[in-house]
Design a protein around this motif. Structure first.
Motif, PDB file in Angstrom:
ATOM      1  N   PHE A  31      24.810  92.037 -14.231  1.00 53.51           N
ATOM      2  CA  PHE A  31      26.210  91.989 -13.896  1.00 53.51           C
ATOM      3  C   PHE A  31      26.408  91.415 -12.671  1.00 53.51           C
ATOM      4  N   GLN A  32      25.528  92.574 -11.789  1.00 57.83           N
ATOM      5  CA  GLN A  32      25.442  92.004 -10.966  1.00 57.83           C
ATOM      6  C   GLN A  32      25.199  90.036  -9.478  1.00 57.83           C
ATOM      7  N   ALA A  33      24.217  89.656 -10.810  1.00 57.96           N
ATOM      8  CA  ALA A  33      23.568  88.691 -10.448  1.00 57.96           C
ATOM      9  C   ALA A  33      24.688  87.560 -10.780  1.00 57.96           C
ATOM     10  N   ILE A  34      25.440  87.798 -12.166  1.00 59.06           N
ATOM     11  CA  ILE A  34      27.148  86.828 -12.766  1.00 59.06           C
ATOM     12  C   ILE A  34      27.652  87.127 -11.654  1.00 59.06           C
ATOM     13  N   ARG A  35      27.656  88.512 -10.580  1.00 57.82           N
ATOM     14  CA  ARG A  35      29.434  88.504 -10.046  1.00 57.82           C
ATOM     15  C   ARG A  35      28.852  87.665  -8.721  1.00 57.82           C
ATOM     16  N   THR A  36      27.445  87.769  -8.621  1.00 57.53           N
ATOM     17  CA  THR A  36      27.410  86.940  -6.845  1.00 57.53           C
ATOM     18  C   THR A  36      27.683  85.719  -7.129  1.00 57.53           C
ATOM     19  N   ILE A  37      26.720  84.756  -8.985  1.00 56.03           N
ATOM     20  CA  ILE A  37      27.134  83.676  -8.451  1.00 56.03           C
ATOM     21  C   ILE A  37      29.009  83.102  -8.727  1.00 56.03           C
ATOM     22  N   ILE A  38      29.228  83.654  -9.244  1.00 62.99           N
ATOM     23  CA  ILE A  38      30.642  84.098  -9.092  1.00 62.99           C
ATOM     24  C   ILE A  38      31.759  83.741  -8.242  1.00 62.99           C
ATOM     25  N   PHE A  39      31.448  84.934  -7.271  1.00 66.78           N
ATOM     26  CA  PHE A  39      32.062  85.467  -5.584  1.00 66.78           C
ATOM     27  C   PHE A  39      30.693  85.858  -5.115  1.00 66.78           C
ATOM     28  N   PRO A  40      30.061  85.014  -4.367  1.00 67.09           N
ATOM     29  CA  PRO A  40      29.172  85.281  -3.082  1.00 67.09           C
ATOM     30  C   PRO A  40      29.622  85.705  -2.371  1.00 67.09           C
ATOM     31  N   THR A  41      29.296  87.077  -1.817  1.00 65.97           N
ATOM     32  CA  THR A  41      29.641  87.446  -0.053  1.00 65.97           C
ATOM     33  C   THR A  41      28.746  88.283   0.165  1.00 65.97           C
ATOM     34  N   THR A  42      28.199  88.608   0.933  1.00 67.39           N
ATOM     35  CA  THR A  42      27.466  89.078   1.676  1.00 67.39           C
ATOM     36  C   THR A  42      26.541  91.008   1.320  1.00 67.39           C
ATOM     37  N   PHE A  43      27.964  91.289   0.429  1.00 70.31           N
ATOM     38  CA  PHE A  43      27.188  92.872   0.261  1.00 70.31           C
ATOM     39  C   PHE A  43      26.585  92.390  -1.059  1.00 70.31           C
ATOM     40  N   ASP A  44      27.642  91.618  -2.012  1.00 65.87           N
ATOM     41  CA  ASP A  44      27.226  91.026  -3.108  1.00 65.87           C
ATOM     42  C   ASP A  44      25.844  90.282  -3.231  1.00 65.87           C
ATOM     43  N   VAL A  45      24.989  90.236  -2.450  1.00 71.96           N
ATOM     44  CA  VAL A  45      24.217  90.030  -2.164  1.00 71.96           C
ATOM     45  C   VAL A  45      23.034  90.700  -1.483  1.00 71.96           C
ATOM     46  N   LEU A  46      22.997  91.870  -0.915  1.00 68.49           N
ATOM     47  CA  LEU A  46      22.636  92.401  -1.010  1.00 68.49           C
ATOM     48  C   LEU A  46      22.644  93.760  -2.090  1.00 68.49           C
ATOM     49  N   LEU A  47      23.269  93.898  -2.475  1.00 70.24           N
ATOM     50  CA  LEU A  47      23.320  94.696  -3.388  1.00 70.24           C
ATOM     51  C   LEU A  47      22.639  94.608  -4.421  1.00 70.24           C
ATOM     52  N   LEU A  48      22.584  92.962  -5.055  1.00 69.49           N
ATOM     53  CA  LEU A  48      21.453  92.460  -6.257  1.00 69.49           C
ATOM     54  C   LEU A  48      20.301  92.243  -5.757  1.00 69.49           C
ATOM     55  N   ALA A  49      20.361  92.694  -4.643  1.00 62.71           N
ATOM     56  CA  ALA A  49      18.645  92.613  -3.640  1.00 62.71           C
ATOM     57  C   ALA A  49      18.184  93.978  -3.785  1.00 62.71           C
TER      58      ALA A  49
END
Length: 63
Positions: A31-49
């Motif tokens: 879910f976080q990967a899909i969200r990161t693709i649609i709305f890429p923010t720094t927080f989303d990328v860190l959370l996915l990592a």
């Protein structure tokens, strides 16, 4: 002195919590990967990592 950890000496609620995390981390990561693709923010990328590291930790039994 360092104590050795044995994952089989946890209480039953501890084992249940770890098993629940193992089952839920992959859907959260997807879910976080899909969200990161649609709305890429720094927080989303860190959370996915973080989710990916936790998933790899469970797969390679680092925890």
């Amino acid at each position: 002195m360092k104590k050795n950890f044995n994952k089989y000496t946890f209480r039953s609620w501890g084992r249940n919590a770890i098993n629940a995390c193992k089952q839920l981390i992959l859907p959260f990561a997807v879910f976080q990967a899909i969200r990161t693709i649609i709305f890429p923010t720094t927080f989303d990328v860190l959370l996915l990592a973080i989710f990916i590291l936790i998933y790899l930790g469970f797969q390679y039994e680092w925890f």
